[in-house]
Structures are given as structure tokens and as C-alpha cells.
Design a protein around this motif. Sequence first.
Motif, PDB file in Angstrom:
ATOM      1  N   ILE A  35      36.329  29.599   3.913  1.00  0.00           N
ATOM      2  CA  ILE A  35      35.769  31.211   4.204  1.00  0.00           C
ATOM      3  C   ILE A  35      36.338  32.063   2.791  1.00  0.00           C
ATOM      4  CG2 ILE A  35      36.044  33.079   5.843  1.00  0.00           C
ATOM      5  CD1 ILE A  35      36.078  31.199   7.822  1.00  0.00           C
ATOM      6  N   ALA A  36      37.709  32.014   2.687  1.00  0.00           N
ATOM      7  CA  ALA A  36      38.150  32.798   1.508  1.00  0.00           C
ATOM      8  C   ALA A  36      37.446  32.427   0.106  1.00  0.00           C
ATOM      9  CB  ALA A  36      39.563  32.351   1.559  1.00  0.00           C
ATOM     10  N   SER A  37      37.333  31.057   0.212  1.00  0.00           N
ATOM     11  CA  SER A  37      36.341  30.664  -1.198  1.00  0.00           C
ATOM     12  C   SER A  37      35.133  31.055  -1.281  1.00  0.00           C
ATOM     13  CB  SER A  37      36.415  29.056  -1.163  1.00  0.00           C
ATOM     14  OG  SER A  37      35.671  28.695  -2.277  1.00  0.00           O
ATOM     15  N   TYR A  38      34.298  30.949  -0.152  1.00  0.00           N
ATOM     16  CA  TYR A  38      32.995  31.616  -0.084  1.00  0.00           C
ATOM     17  C   TYR A  38      33.034  33.146  -0.309  1.00  0.00           C
ATOM     18  CZ  TYR A  38      28.317  32.965   2.075  1.00  0.00           C
ATOM     19  OH  TYR A  38      27.331  33.370   2.215  1.00  0.00           O
ATOM     20  N   ALA A  39      34.020  33.875   0.335  1.00  0.00           N
ATOM     21  CA  ALA A  39      34.079  35.137  -0.062  1.00  0.00           C
ATOM     22  C   ALA A  39      34.368  35.682  -1.455  1.00  0.00           C
ATOM     23  CB  ALA A  39      35.058  36.046   0.895  1.00  0.00           C
ATOM     24  N   GLY A  40      35.075  34.807  -2.062  1.00  0.00           N
ATOM     25  CA  GLY A  40      35.288  35.052  -3.532  1.00  0.00           C
ATOM     26  C   GLY A  40      34.150  35.152  -4.414  1.00  0.00           C
ATOM     27  N   ASN A  41      33.351  33.775  -4.026  1.00  0.00           N
ATOM     28  CA  ASN A  41      32.345  33.565  -4.613  1.00  0.00           C
ATOM     29  C   ASN A  41      31.074  34.296  -4.392  1.00  0.00           C
ATOM     30  OD1 ASN A  41      32.274  31.079  -6.516  1.00  0.00           O
ATOM     31  ND2 ASN A  41      33.094  29.895  -4.418  1.00  0.00           N
ATOM     32  N   PHE A  42      31.127  35.035  -3.293  1.00  0.00           N
ATOM     33  CA  PHE A  42      30.012  35.871  -3.141  1.00  0.00           C
ATOM     34  C   PHE A  42      30.424  37.306  -4.044  1.00  0.00           C
ATOM     35  CE2 PHE A  42      28.415  39.611  -0.464  1.00  0.00           C
ATOM     36  CZ  PHE A  42      27.154  39.080  -0.284  1.00  0.00           C
ATOM     37  N   ALA A  43      31.842  37.597  -4.029  1.00  0.00           N
ATOM     38  CA  ALA A  43      32.184  38.842  -4.799  1.00  0.00           C
ATOM     39  C   ALA A  43      31.900  38.443  -6.185  1.00  0.00           C
ATOM     40  CB  ALA A  43      33.656  38.905  -4.299  1.00  0.00           C
ATOM     41  N   VAL A  44      32.015  37.627  -6.761  1.00  0.00           N
ATOM     42  CA  VAL A  44      31.462  37.325  -8.089  1.00  0.00           C
ATOM     43  C   VAL A  44      30.407  37.433  -8.210  1.00  0.00           C
ATOM     44  CG1 VAL A  44      31.579  35.480  -9.998  1.00  0.00           C
ATOM     45  CG2 VAL A  44      33.579  35.759  -8.549  1.00  0.00           C
ATOM     46  N   LEU A  45      29.354  36.671  -7.487  1.00  0.00           N
ATOM     47  CA  LEU A  45      27.878  37.087  -7.518  1.00  0.00           C
ATOM     48  C   LEU A  45      27.359  38.413  -7.551  1.00  0.00           C
ATOM     49  CD1 LEU A  45      26.736  33.860  -5.593  1.00  0.00           C
ATOM     50  CD2 LEU A  45      26.555  34.403  -8.364  1.00  0.00           C
ATOM     51  N   HIS A  46      28.141  39.022  -6.651  1.00  0.00           N
ATOM     52  CA  HIS A  46      27.831  40.411  -6.167  1.00  0.00           C
ATOM     53  C   HIS A  46      28.293  41.388  -7.618  1.00  0.00           C
ATOM     54  CE1 HIS A  46      26.717  44.190  -3.728  1.00  0.00           C
ATOM     55  NE2 HIS A  46      28.100  44.612  -4.227  1.00  0.00           N
ATOM     56  N   ALA A  47      29.261  40.992  -8.365  1.00  0.00           N
ATOM     57  CA  ALA A  47      29.716  41.925  -9.245  1.00  0.00           C
ATOM     58  C   ALA A  47      28.892  41.338 -10.304  1.00  0.00           C
ATOM     59  CB  ALA A  47      31.291  41.257  -9.606  1.00  0.00           C
ATOM     60  N   LEU A  48      28.510  40.300 -10.676  1.00  0.00           N
ATOM     61  CA  LEU A  48      27.319  39.877 -11.654  1.00  0.00           C
ATOM     62  C   LEU A  48      26.401  40.618 -11.662  1.00  0.00           C
ATOM     63  CD1 LEU A  48      27.983  35.916 -12.078  1.00  0.00           C
ATOM     64  CD2 LEU A  48      28.447  37.757 -13.693  1.00  0.00           C
ATOM     65  N   GLY A  49      26.007  41.164 -10.403  1.00  0.00           N
ATOM     66  CA  GLY A  49      24.777  42.097 -10.296  1.00  0.00           C
ATOM     67  C   GLY A  49      24.981  43.597 -10.897  1.00  0.00           C
ATOM     68  N   TYR A  50      26.287  43.989 -11.181  1.00  0.00           N
ATOM     69  CA  TYR A  50      26.367  45.136 -11.537  1.00  0.00           C
ATOM     70  C   TYR A  50      27.136  45.095 -12.976  1.00  0.00           C
ATOM     71  CZ  TYR A  50      25.405  46.666  -6.567  1.00  0.00           C
ATOM     72  OH  TYR A  50      24.767  46.801  -5.523  1.00  0.00           O
ATOM     73  N   LEU A  51      27.579  44.137 -13.158  1.00  0.00           N
ATOM     74  CA  LEU A  51      28.715  44.172 -14.511  1.00  0.00           C
ATOM     75  C   LEU A  51      28.078  43.039 -15.206  1.00  0.00           C
ATOM     76  CD1 LEU A  51      32.206  44.615 -13.011  1.00  0.00           C
ATOM     77  CD2 LEU A  51      30.867  46.059 -14.257  1.00  0.00           C
ATOM     78  N   PRO A  52      28.126  43.208 -16.551  1.00  0.00           N
ATOM     79  CA  PRO A  52      27.673  42.083 -17.465  1.00  0.00           C
ATOM     80  C   PRO A  52      28.870  40.763 -17.263  1.00  0.00           C
ATOM     81  CG  PRO A  52      28.849  43.761 -18.840  1.00  0.00           C
ATOM     82  CD  PRO A  52      28.838  44.195 -17.514  1.00  0.00           C
ATOM     83  N   SER A  53      28.079  39.435 -17.649  1.00  0.00           N
ATOM     84  CA  SER A  53      28.889  38.411 -17.141  1.00  0.00           C
ATOM     85  C   SER A  53      30.177  38.230 -18.195  1.00  0.00           C
ATOM     86  CB  SER A  53      28.038  37.068 -17.301  1.00  0.00           C
ATOM     87  OG  SER A  53      27.562  37.002 -18.916  1.00  0.00           O
ATOM     88  N   HIS A  54      29.924  38.999 -19.565  1.00  0.00           N
ATOM     89  CA  HIS A  54      31.116  38.652 -20.582  1.00  0.00           C
ATOM     90  C   HIS A  54      32.365  39.679 -19.848  1.00  0.00           C
ATOM     91  CE1 HIS A  54      28.937  42.222 -22.173  1.00  0.00           C
ATOM     92  NE2 HIS A  54      29.931  42.704 -22.244  1.00  0.00           N
ATOM     93  N   THR A  55      32.115  40.522 -18.926  1.00  0.00           N
ATOM     94  CA  THR A  55      33.200  41.257 -18.316  1.00  0.00           C
ATOM     95  C   THR A  55      33.818  40.468 -17.067  1.00  0.00           C
ATOM     96  OG1 THR A  55      32.425  43.301 -19.036  1.00  0.00           O
ATOM     97  CG2 THR A  55      33.804  43.448 -17.065  1.00  0.00           C
ATOM     98  N   VAL A  56      32.916  40.000 -16.234  1.00  0.00           N
ATOM     99  CA  VAL A  56      33.294  39.351 -15.096  1.00  0.00           C
ATOM    100  C   VAL A  56      33.940  38.119 -15.032  1.00  0.00           C
ATOM    101  CG1 VAL A  56      32.377  38.405 -12.831  1.00  0.00           C
ATOM    102  CG2 VAL A  56      31.288  40.461 -13.881  1.00  0.00           C
TER     103      VAL A  56
END
Length: 135
Positions: free
Chosen positions: A69-90
Motif C-alpha cells: 500500500i505504501a509503495s502504491y501510494a508513492g507511485n501514485f504520488a510520483v505520477l501525480h507530480a509528473l502531471g504538474y512538474l517536468p520529469s527532469h525535476t521529479v
Amino acid sequence: MGWAILGFVGNGLAQFFQKYLHASGLGSYQATALIVMYLAGVVFAAGLVVAFHGKFTRKELAYGALVGIASYAGNFAVLHALGYLPSHTVFPLIVGGPILVVAVWARLFEGERLTLSKKCGIACGLLSVVLLTVG
């Protein structure tokens, strides 16, 4: 040794998959893609359990579920961040961030002394993240 390599490849595939989802513009399918990815992991893990005749206690299953569950939440957060920030930042943040967190935690809460060789190791790790990001 073969299982360790398989683990490293599997871990790398998750980040590759995140980058692919972001680059292909499949933002609306992120939740579905994550569920499919984690279900594939469950099927693979179940296959290993059957192949090696493994048995689990209730405590081990609960720990595994919590980590999943923690891993899923982390991956979800990364994908969500990629929606707002460039990949070279995330991606540098998710790769280099844990290096700093572990170093700071070890120093502040575990009382570990950062010797010159440890400081050089941390610096090399962070420098490698910068070089991979720029190059």
C-alpha cells in the motif's frame, strides 16, 4: 544472484512505466495502470510462493500488504507530480531524495558519524543523480 537481478530489473521497470505513462499523455489512466501493475506483481509473487512451497504467517501477510500500500501510494504520488512538474525535476527528487533522507536520519536520530568516506559516498550518489539528469 538471479533473483537479485530480477528484483533490480522489476524495480527499474516501475520507473520506466511511470515515465512512459507521462510521456504518452495517459494521465487519465494512471490509477488503472497502477492497479494493473500491482496486480501483475501480486500474480508474480504468488507464482514464486507456489514454486518454492512458501508459507506465510498472518503477520507477514499484514506487513507485505502495508508495504504494498505504501509503495502504491508513492507511485501514485510520483505520477501525480509528473502531471504538474517536468520529469527532469521529479525523477531526480525521487532518486536523490532518499540519499539525503537516509544520511540526515542516520546523523540526527541514529547518532551515526559521517566519516570522510561516507560523505564522499553521499556526494558521489548525489553527483550521479545530477549527471544522469543533465546528460
